[in-house]
Every structure is written in C-alpha cells, then in structure tokens.
Scaffold this motif. Structure first.
Motif, mmCIF file in Angstrom:
data_model
loop_
_atom_site.group_PDB
_atom_site.id
_atom_site.type_symbol
_atom_site.label_atom_id
_atom_site.label_comp_id
_atom_site.label_asym_id
_atom_site.label_seq_id
_atom_site.Cartn_x
_atom_site.Cartn_y
_atom_site.Cartn_z
ATOM 1 N N GLU A 197 -13.605 -1.589 14.549
ATOM 2 C CA GLU A 197 -14.602 -0.968 13.666
ATOM 3 C C GLU A 197 -14.135 0.413 13.203
ATOM 4 O OE1 GLU A 197 -18.838 1.342 14.146
ATOM 5 O OE2 GLU A 197 -18.429 -0.310 15.537
ATOM 6 N N ILE A 198 -13.680 1.224 14.146
ATOM 7 C CA ILE A 198 -13.244 2.574 13.792
ATOM 8 C C ILE A 198 -11.972 2.527 12.950
ATOM 9 C CG2 ILE A 198 -12.412 4.769 14.735
ATOM 10 C CD1 ILE A 198 -14.251 4.218 17.151
ATOM 11 N N ALA A 199 -11.038 1.665 13.345
ATOM 12 C CA ALA A 199 -9.800 1.529 12.569
ATOM 13 C C ALA A 199 -10.109 1.116 11.136
ATOM 14 C CB ALA A 199 -8.877 0.517 13.233
ATOM 15 N N GLY A 200 -11.054 0.190 10.962
ATOM 16 C CA GLY A 200 -11.424 -0.263 9.623
ATOM 17 C C GLY A 200 -11.987 0.858 8.768
ATOM 18 N N LYS A 201 -12.817 1.710 9.374
ATOM 19 C CA LYS A 201 -13.382 2.839 8.625
ATOM 20 C C LYS A 201 -12.297 3.805 8.172
ATOM 21 C CE LYS A 201 -17.958 2.986 10.838
ATOM 22 N NZ LYS A 201 -18.864 3.812 11.698
ATOM 23 N N ILE A 202 -11.346 4.075 9.071
ATOM 24 C CA ILE A 202 -10.269 5.012 8.733
ATOM 25 C C ILE A 202 -9.370 4.430 7.660
ATOM 26 C CG2 ILE A 202 -8.211 6.178 9.612
ATOM 27 C CD1 ILE A 202 -9.680 6.395 12.325
ATOM 28 N N LEU A 203 -8.997 3.158 7.820
ATOM 29 C CA LEU A 203 -8.080 2.525 6.869
ATOM 30 C C LEU A 203 -8.701 2.339 5.490
ATOM 31 C CD1 LEU A 203 -6.445 -0.139 9.214
ATOM 32 C CD2 LEU A 203 -5.318 1.855 8.209
ATOM 33 N N ALA A 204 -10.025 2.378 5.414
ATOM 34 C CA ALA A 204 -10.701 2.241 4.122
ATOM 35 C C ALA A 204 -10.607 3.511 3.285
ATOM 36 C CB ALA A 204 -12.169 1.873 4.343
ATOM 37 N N ASN A 205 -10.176 4.601 3.914
ATOM 38 C CA ASN A 205 -10.053 5.874 3.201
ATOM 39 C C ASN A 205 -8.636 6.050 2.651
ATOM 40 O OD1 ASN A 205 -12.715 6.731 3.705
ATOM 41 N ND2 ASN A 205 -12.140 7.447 5.749
ATOM 42 N N PRO A 206 -8.452 6.946 1.673
ATOM 43 C CA PRO A 206 -7.122 7.163 1.099
ATOM 44 C C PRO A 206 -6.118 7.624 2.163
ATOM 45 C CG PRO A 206 -8.795 8.102 -0.331
ATOM 46 C CD PRO A 206 -9.488 7.706 0.932
ATOM 47 N N ARG A 207 -4.966 6.988 2.176
ATOM 48 C CA ARG A 207 -3.949 7.187 3.216
ATOM 49 C C ARG A 207 -3.583 8.650 3.423
ATOM 50 N NH1 ARG A 207 1.546 4.387 1.855
ATOM 51 N NH2 ARG A 207 0.369 2.522 2.421
ATOM 52 N N TRP A 208 -3.220 9.339 2.348
ATOM 53 C CA TRP A 208 -2.674 10.684 2.511
ATOM 54 C C TRP A 208 -3.764 11.701 2.821
ATOM 55 C CZ3 TRP A 208 1.999 10.389 3.811
ATOM 56 C CH2 TRP A 208 2.801 9.373 3.292
ATOM 57 N N ALA A 209 -4.955 11.449 2.352
ATOM 58 C CA ALA A 209 -6.067 12.325 2.716
ATOM 59 C C ALA A 209 -6.305 12.267 4.225
ATOM 60 C CB ALA A 209 -7.334 11.923 1.967
#
Length: 263
Positions: A197-209
């Motif tokens: 769940e947490i990994a999915g939230k992080i990966l949904a955001n722009p990579r470099w940000a």
C-alpha cells in the motif's frame, strides 16, 4: 542489472520494486561476508535501472539479529580483522543515506545491533506486531559505533536514545512505534499488504520529486554521519579489545550470565 554474486541476501524485482532479503541462517546474523555485501548492496540498488523503490526485509523469523558469534570470536582473537572492516562499516551507513530511491523496511522480526541501525536508516518502517527492535551493543561489550549513535537521537531525542543505547533493551514493535521509531505496526499476516500500500502511494508520485525530496531530507543525517562515524567506529574498535568484550561473547556462547570486571 543482475545480482548473482550475493551469498547472504537475495535481490528480486516485482514491477518497479526491488526487494532485498537478508538471508543468513535462522536470525540473519551479520558475519564477515554479509558485512561486505551490506557495504555495497545499496550502491547496487541505486544503480539498478529496473527499480524505483527498494524494500528491505529478512528471511525467516528475524530481520537481522545483530552479529554472528563465530565472527565476533574471530575479531576478538585477531583485532586486525575488526579494524579492517571500518571502511565497510562507514559505507553501510553512507550508502544507505546516499540512496536516492525510497527505502521501505519490512520489519518481519527482530532487528538488533547493526540490524536495528540498518532498519532505522530506512525511510519508512512497517513492522509485524511480533517484531522487536533494539541496539544491545553494550551488552556485547561494544560501543554502538556503527550508526546507532547517529540515528537513535534523531528519531526519539537524546534522553530516550541514550537510555536505550546504554541499557541495550529491546523494544516490542508496538512500543517502538509509540516512541516514534517505527511508522506502522500491523498483524504479521497483513505486513505485505501494508508495505504494498505504501509503496503504491509513493510510486504513484513523480519519480524525481520523490527521490530528491528524500535526498534533501537526508542532508542533515549525511552531515552527522561525516562528523560521527569515524570517532564512533574508533571507540568501537577499542572496546573490541577489552576484557569485558571477550567475556560478553564467551558468556553468550556458553549461555551463562557474564561476569564483567570493568576492564
């Protein structure tokens, strides 16, 4: 990137997630080979083009329950062995802090000593309710020189950190979360779901940000590592040559109460 030459851990990918699984016997104790691999695995993770997020966990019932006793005996009998690992000890901490990719610790069981330091240097810790964490370096006759003196005070303040580092007490996951050492505690059978769940939230955001937000946040920790690692590791090397260090390891192996002399 391929990861075929690791002997004390397994590296696998699922989607854009790289999972590093410590795998060295019942409690994943750190021996010379694992120490060497820990000093480069986060560099390899940084260079891996096939992943954007890293999960660190342990095989079996423990995450990483500190140092291997046979290895400890070797370093006591020949202090040069202990002195020689100082550069690796520094690289473990600095490579963790330099890793730009988000790093989630999946704390499946006990994390002690260096295992606790590695866990606490991760960005987010998700723990099973059966897990525990602590730094019992002092119980083994050593200074907490491999990063514990850096990260514990930053997470819970100096007063509580010094108490836990000087007593060497282990904390159950729930108590560690209340102190602010752990982000989330869940039933063991829900651990993977929470990590995902947490990994999915992080990966949904722009990579470099995401990566550079982490990098900016870690600047203070990197500065502290530069200031503290050399003297802390030097103190640890000195304590490895004391009589009480030898007695601590002997008592553990012989399953008896140690008799310390203060020497």
């Amino acid at each position: 990137m391929e990861f075929n030459d690791y002997q004390r851990m397994r590296l696998t990918r699922r989607g854009r997630v790289l999972t590093i699984t410590l795998d060295n016997g019942k409690v994943n104790a750190v021996d010379g080979r694992m120490h060497k691999e820990l000093a480069r695995v986060f560099l390899d993770a940084q260079d891996d083009d096939g992943s954007d997020l890293v999960v660190l966990t342990g095989a079996g019932r423990a995450f990483c329950a500190g140092g291997d006793m046979d290895w400890f005996l070797l370093t006591i009998e020949d202090p040069r062995e202990f002195r020689a690992i100082a550069p690796e000890a520094k690289r473990i901490v600095t490579s963790l802090l330099d890793l730009e990719k988000p790093l989630i610790c999946r704390l499946n069981g006990a994390a002690a000593g260096l295992g606790a330091t590695i866990a606490l240097l991760c960005d987010i810790i998700v723990a099973a309710d059966t897990a525990a964490i602590g730094d019992p370096h002092v119980k083994a006759g050593l200074v907490a020189g491999d990063g514990g003196a850096i990260i514990w005070p930053q997470l819970i303040g100096f007063a509580r950190a010094k108490e836990l580092l000087m007593t060497g007490d282990m904390l159950p996951a729930g108590e560690a979360a209340r102190h602010g050492l752990i982000n989330h505690v869940v039933p063991a059978d829900e651990l993977d779901a929470k990590v995902d769940e947490i990994a999915g939230k992080i990966l949904a955001n722009p990579r470099w940000a995401v990566r550079w937000t982490k990098t900016a946040t870690n600047i203070t920790l990197r500065e502290l590592a530069v200031k503290l690692l050399d003297p802390a590791i030097a103190y640890e090397i000195v304590t490895n040559m004391t009589d009480d260090r030898r007695e601590a390891v002997a008592a553990f192996i012989e399953r008896r109460k140690p008799e310390f002399t203060g020497e």
